[in-house]
Every structure is written in structure tokens, then in C-alpha cells.
Design a protein around this motif. Structure first.
Motif, PDB file in Angstrom:
ATOM      1  N   ALA A  64     -33.919  28.516 -13.468  1.00 23.83           N
ATOM      2  CA  ALA A  64     -33.652  28.910 -14.849  1.00 23.83           C
ATOM      3  C   ALA A  64     -32.151  28.891 -15.139  1.00 23.83           C
ATOM      4  CB  ALA A  64     -34.224  30.302 -15.113  1.00 23.83           C
ATOM      5  N   GLY A  65     -31.712  27.930 -15.940  1.00 23.74           N
ATOM      6  CA  GLY A  65     -30.312  27.862 -16.347  1.00 23.74           C
ATOM      7  C   GLY A  65     -29.400  27.075 -15.438  1.00 23.74           C
ATOM      8  N   GLY A  66     -29.934  26.467 -14.381  1.00 21.62           N
ATOM      9  CA  GLY A  66     -29.032  25.746 -13.498  1.00 21.62           C
ATOM     10  C   GLY A  66     -29.734  24.974 -12.407  1.00 21.62           C
ATOM     11  N   VAL A  67     -28.968  24.688 -11.346  1.00 18.46           N
ATOM     12  CA  VAL A  67     -29.482  23.909 -10.220  1.00 18.46           C
ATOM     13  C   VAL A  67     -28.884  24.484  -8.942  1.00 18.46           C
ATOM     14  CG1 VAL A  67     -27.616  22.206 -10.347  1.00 18.46           C
ATOM     15  CG2 VAL A  67     -29.828  21.544  -9.388  1.00 18.46           C
ATOM     16  N   LEU A  68     -29.631  24.352  -7.845  1.00 16.95           N
ATOM     17  CA  LEU A  68     -29.220  24.891  -6.542  1.00 16.95           C
ATOM     18  C   LEU A  68     -29.229  23.783  -5.509  1.00 16.95           C
ATOM     19  CD1 LEU A  68     -30.465  28.078  -4.729  1.00 16.95           C
ATOM     20  CD2 LEU A  68     -30.899  25.844  -3.683  1.00 16.95           C
ATOM     21  N   MET A  69     -28.303  23.859  -4.542  1.00 15.28           N
ATOM     22  CA  MET A  69     -28.303  22.924  -3.414  1.00 15.28           C
ATOM     23  C   MET A  69     -28.005  23.695  -2.139  1.00 15.28           C
ATOM     24  SD  MET A  69     -26.312  19.287  -2.949  1.00 15.28           S
ATOM     25  CE  MET A  69     -27.095  18.645  -4.424  1.00 15.28           C
ATOM     26  N   ALA A  70     -28.749  23.364  -1.066  1.00  9.37           N
ATOM     27  CA  ALA A  70     -28.611  24.071   0.207  1.00  9.37           C
ATOM     28  C   ALA A  70     -28.641  23.081   1.359  1.00  9.37           C
ATOM     29  CB  ALA A  70     -29.736  25.096   0.366  1.00  9.37           C
ATOM     30  N   GLY A  71     -27.899  23.393   2.415  1.00 12.68           N
ATOM     31  CA  GLY A  71     -27.892  22.562   3.614  1.00 12.68           C
ATOM     32  C   GLY A  71     -27.883  23.405   4.860  1.00 12.68           C
ATOM     33  N   ASP A  72     -28.542  22.934   5.906  1.00 15.74           N
ATOM     34  CA  ASP A  72     -28.507  23.647   7.181  1.00 15.74           C
ATOM     35  C   ASP A  72     -27.150  23.419   7.841  1.00 15.74           C
ATOM     36  OD1 ASP A  72     -29.179  20.873   7.901  1.00 15.74           O
ATOM     37  OD2 ASP A  72     -29.456  21.686   9.913  1.00 15.74           O
ATOM     38  N   ARG A  73     -26.944  23.976   9.027  1.00 14.11           N
ATOM     39  CA  ARG A  73     -25.621  23.949   9.649  1.00 14.11           C
ATOM     40  C   ARG A  73     -25.554  23.064  10.902  1.00 14.11           C
ATOM     41  NH1 ARG A  73     -22.626  28.380   8.054  1.00 14.11           N
ATOM     42  NH2 ARG A  73     -20.892  27.235   8.977  1.00 14.11           N
ATOM     43  N   ARG A  74     -26.586  22.292  11.177  1.00 14.97           N
ATOM     44  CA  ARG A  74     -26.630  21.538  12.429  1.00 14.97           C
ATOM     45  C   ARG A  74     -26.252  20.078  12.215  1.00 14.97           C
ATOM     46  NH1 ARG A  74     -31.825  22.239  16.169  1.00 14.97           N
ATOM     47  NH2 ARG A  74     -30.786  24.280  16.344  1.00 14.97           N
ATOM     48  N   ALA A  75     -25.479  19.535  13.159  1.00 11.12           N
ATOM     49  CA  ALA A  75     -25.220  18.096  13.250  1.00 11.12           C
ATOM     50  C   ALA A  75     -25.655  17.644  14.635  1.00 11.12           C
ATOM     51  CB  ALA A  75     -23.743  17.790  13.036  1.00 11.12           C
ATOM     52  N   THR A  76     -26.268  16.470  14.712  1.00  9.82           N
ATOM     53  CA  THR A  76     -26.769  15.967  15.988  1.00  9.82           C
ATOM     54  C   THR A  76     -26.124  14.640  16.339  1.00  9.82           C
ATOM     55  OG1 THR A  76     -28.635  14.883  14.882  1.00  9.82           O
ATOM     56  CG2 THR A  76     -28.993  17.111  15.691  1.00  9.82           C
ATOM     57  N   MET A  77     -26.134  14.343  17.646  1.00 13.18           N
ATOM     58  CA  MET A  77     -25.627  13.077  18.155  1.00 13.18           C
ATOM     59  C   MET A  77     -26.652  12.601  19.179  1.00 13.18           C
ATOM     60  SD  MET A  77     -21.738  12.227  19.340  1.00 13.18           S
ATOM     61  CE  MET A  77     -21.726  13.494  20.603  1.00 13.18           C
ATOM     62  N   VAL A 243     -25.658  26.880   4.013  1.00 11.99           N
ATOM     63  CA  VAL A 243     -24.663  26.869   2.935  1.00 11.99           C
ATOM     64  C   VAL A 243     -25.416  26.575   1.636  1.00 11.99           C
ATOM     65  CG1 VAL A 243     -22.648  25.709   1.964  1.00 11.99           C
ATOM     66  CG2 VAL A 243     -22.792  26.130   4.436  1.00 11.99           C
ATOM     67  N   ILE A 244     -25.294  27.467   0.659  1.00 11.71           N
ATOM     68  CA  ILE A 244     -26.027  27.321  -0.595  1.00 11.71           C
ATOM     69  C   ILE A 244     -25.071  27.498  -1.773  1.00 11.71           C
ATOM     70  CG2 ILE A 244     -27.918  28.183  -2.033  1.00 11.71           C
ATOM     71  CD1 ILE A 244     -29.346  29.118   0.434  1.00 11.71           C
ATOM     72  N   TYR A 245     -25.126  26.541  -2.695  1.00 12.72           N
ATOM     73  CA  TYR A 245     -24.376  26.623  -3.945  1.00 12.72           C
ATOM     74  C   TYR A 245     -25.348  26.617  -5.119  1.00 12.72           C
ATOM     75  CZ  TYR A 245     -19.663  25.768  -2.084  1.00 12.72           C
ATOM     76  OH  TYR A 245     -18.451  25.875  -1.445  1.00 12.72           O
ATOM     77  N   THR A 246     -25.016  27.363  -6.147  1.00 11.60           N
ATOM     78  CA  THR A 246     -25.716  27.278  -7.417  1.00 11.60           C
ATOM     79  C   THR A 246     -24.721  26.831  -8.485  1.00 11.60           C
ATOM     80  OG1 THR A 246     -25.309  29.613  -7.952  1.00 11.60           O
ATOM     81  CG2 THR A 246     -27.381  29.077  -6.816  1.00 11.60           C
ATOM     82  N   VAL A 247     -25.223  26.116  -9.493  1.00  8.76           N
ATOM     83  CA  VAL A 247     -24.378  25.665 -10.599  1.00  8.76           C
ATOM     84  C   VAL A 247     -25.098  25.963 -11.903  1.00  8.76           C
ATOM     85  CG1 VAL A 247     -22.989  23.782 -11.522  1.00  8.76           C
ATOM     86  CG2 VAL A 247     -23.709  23.719  -9.128  1.00  8.76           C
ATOM     87  N   ASN A 248     -24.418  26.666 -12.802  1.00 12.23           N
ATOM     88  CA  ASN A 248     -24.961  26.921 -14.138  1.00 12.23           C
ATOM     89  C   ASN A 248     -23.831  26.843 -15.153  1.00 12.23           C
ATOM     90  OD1 ASN A 248     -23.573  29.352 -13.815  1.00 12.23           O
ATOM     91  ND2 ASN A 248     -25.414  30.504 -13.239  1.00 12.23           N
ATOM     92  N   ALA A 249     -24.032  27.391 -16.327  1.00 13.18           N
ATOM     93  CA  ALA A 249     -23.024  27.302 -17.389  1.00 13.18           C
ATOM     94  C   ALA A 249     -21.707  27.965 -17.003  1.00 13.18           C
ATOM     95  CB  ALA A 249     -23.571  27.921 -18.676  1.00 13.18           C
ATOM     96  N   ALA A 250     -21.761  28.892 -16.049  1.00 14.89           N
ATOM     97  CA  ALA A 250     -20.550  29.582 -15.600  1.00 14.89           C
ATOM     98  C   ALA A 250     -19.806  28.796 -14.525  1.00 14.89           C
ATOM     99  CB  ALA A 250     -20.905  30.971 -15.074  1.00 14.89           C
ATOM    100  N   GLY A 251     -20.403  27.719 -14.018  1.00 16.40           N
ATOM    101  CA  GLY A 251     -19.764  26.925 -12.983  1.00 16.40           C
ATOM    102  C   GLY A 251     -20.478  27.000 -11.649  1.00 16.40           C
TER     103      GLY A 251
END
Length: 278
Positions: A64-77, A243-251
């Protein structure tokens, strides 16, 4: 005799002559070897990609009012955990975020260049680039990395932001050729994406509140980590959270660690089997 700072042949004169609202276009004209996709292409044997860290699962959804993006913390080789602390979601500017999956080093280079690209445009034009324009610019950068992608060093991003004209959050996915696709509702990329998408289909609902969307993202990453060894779920022992970011009208806003810890621990507790009556 020293040439004046702004004289013919100076770096300032070159910049003025090559003036463009696109920083990546300026680099392509003046120093193409600095672009992420232009380095070392001829040094790799055909079909033989080196063993380098790869970033894995990213999930994103509207709320409601925005968008969310999340990522886990693991990198593999290969079959080795290269890092438990990598960050894969970054603010692109004040009203958009970028998540990366694929070859970690190149992905981070593209992320930094994209951030500079948007800042450069704002300084040259005196206004923010539209969300559509940002999505198109990112597609062009991914396309420029195609020679490396064909040798196994691919970068697959997710891009999301708040559209000031439509007053909604929007989400875009890409393929290795730079093809851009607007996703509705939610999406996931990376090695654990098929499992994360299953969770998103079950748990996402229209007009979720922000805290509910954060919970859904953590649940989706937990499901991905449960079936994909390259994805790291919430780690209560090491106190590592997505790591999770949300973005809405406030930024754009990064969700604080204390909020992530509380929600992650609630998710873990809800999935912990404590015993059942016979």
C-alpha cells in the motif's frame, strides 16, 4: 608554460565538448575501458567463467503506497559460501532501489555506475529522471555487459521505485540482454527465486501494510533458503538479517536492524517444531 585549467585539450574542455546527461555515455566516449562490461572480455577462454562470488536471491513486491525489495546476505563460489555478509539491495537514488543477482563484482560495478548515472542526470538536467527513464538506463547497462554474460559472468537485477506521476510503486525485471519487463504485484530473481516466488504467491495480498510486506519478504527468503543452498535465510545465531528497503512518496528507507531482528525471530519461532501431542 602550464596550460590554463579550462584551455583547449584540458579535461574540462573534454567534458564540455562531450556534455551529455548520461554519465555512462560520457564514459563510453572518453574511457570505454572503465565500463563494467568492457574489462577483460578477451582474456576468458570461450565458455570458461572463473570461479567468482555470485549473489543470489532477491525478492520484491508492491504494498500500500509503495514497493519493497529484500535480499539475503549470502554469496557463493561454486559449492563454497564466499560471504555471509554481502549486501545485494541498494538505493539507486532517493526514490528507487536496485537488487542484484549474478556475478557479484560486476553487479556491484554496475550498481555504482547506475547510482552515478542518476546523480549525474539530476545535476545536468536539474531534475530527477522519470522512473521509466531510470528503468531504461539500467537496461542499457545490462545490455553492455552481454559479452561477459555470454561467458558466464551474468548480472540479473531487479529495479523498483516510486512513480511520482502515477503515485504508485512499480517493479521491473531484466534478462541478460537488457530486456526490461514490468512485473505486477511481486517478483524474485536468483538461484532461490523459484522457491521464493512460491511463498510470494501464497502470502502476498493487495494493499499490504509496510510491516506485513516486510514479514512476507522474510518468509519468502526463509523458504528460498530452506531449499536452495546458495540462499542464506535469517541467521539468529550470527544475528544476520536480510537487507530490506521500502520506497514510497517519502523516499527510500532501509528497514532498521532491530525491526528485522524482531520480525525474523518471529518467523523462525513460528516455524520451529516444539513437539506435538500424540
Amino acid at each position: 608554460m602550464n596550460m590554463p585549467a579550462g584551455g583547449p585539450g584540458s579535461v574540462f574542455a573534454q567534458i564540455s565538448h562531450s556534455a551529455t546527461a548520461s554519465f555512462s555515455e560520457y564514459l563510453a566516449r572518453t574511457a570505454p575501458d572503465l565500463l563494467p562490461g568492457a574489462r577483460g572480455v578477451q582474456q576468458l577462454p570461450p565458455g570458461a567463467a572463473p570461479m567468482v562470488p555470485h549473489a543470489t536471491t532477491i525478492v520484491s513486491m508492491t504494498f500500500a503506497g509503495g514497493v519493497l525489495m529484500a535480499g539475503d546476505r549470502r554469496a557463493t563460489m561454486g559449492n563454497i559460501i564466499a560471504s555471509r555478509h554481502i549486501e545485494k539491495v541498494f538505493p539507486a537514488d532517493s526514490y528507487s532501489v536496485l537488487g542484484i543477482a549474478g556475478t557479484a563484482g560486476i553487479a556491484l560495478d554496475i550498481t555504482r555506475l547506475f547510482q552515478v548515472e542518476l546523480e549525474h542526470y539530476e545535476k545536468i538536467e536539474g531534475t530527477l529522471l522519470s522512473l521509466e527513464g531510470k528503468a531504461n538506463r539500467l537496461g542499457a547497462m545490462i545490455r553492455s555487459n552481454l559479452p561477459m554474460a555470454m561467458q558466464g559472468l551474468a548480472v540479473i537485477p531487479l529495479f523498483a521505485g516510486f512513480d511520482a506521476e502515477r503515485r504508485v510503486g512499480r517493479l521491473f525485471s531484466y534478462d541478460v540482454t537488457g530486456g526490461r519487463y514490468e512485473e505486477q504485484e511481486h517478483h524474485s530473481v536468483g538461484s532461490g527465486s523459484v522457491f521464493a516466488r512460491g511463498a510470494l504467491k501464497k502470502l502476498w495480498q493487495p494493499n499490504l501494510e509496510e510491516d506485513a510486506a516486510v514479514r512476507v519478504a522474510i518468509e519468502a527468503l526463509y523458504d528460498a533458503a530452506d531449499d536452495d543452498s546458495a540462499t542464506g535465510g535469517p541467521d539468529a545465531v550470527r544475528k544476520l538479517w536480510p537487507v530490506i528497503y521500502t520506497v514510497n512518496a517519502a523516499g527510500a528507507r532501509r528497514i532498521p536492524e532491530r525491526e528485522l531482528a524482531a520480525t525474523s525471530e518471529a518467523v523462525i519461532a513460528g516455524r520451529t517444531v516444539t513437539g506435538r501431542e500424540a
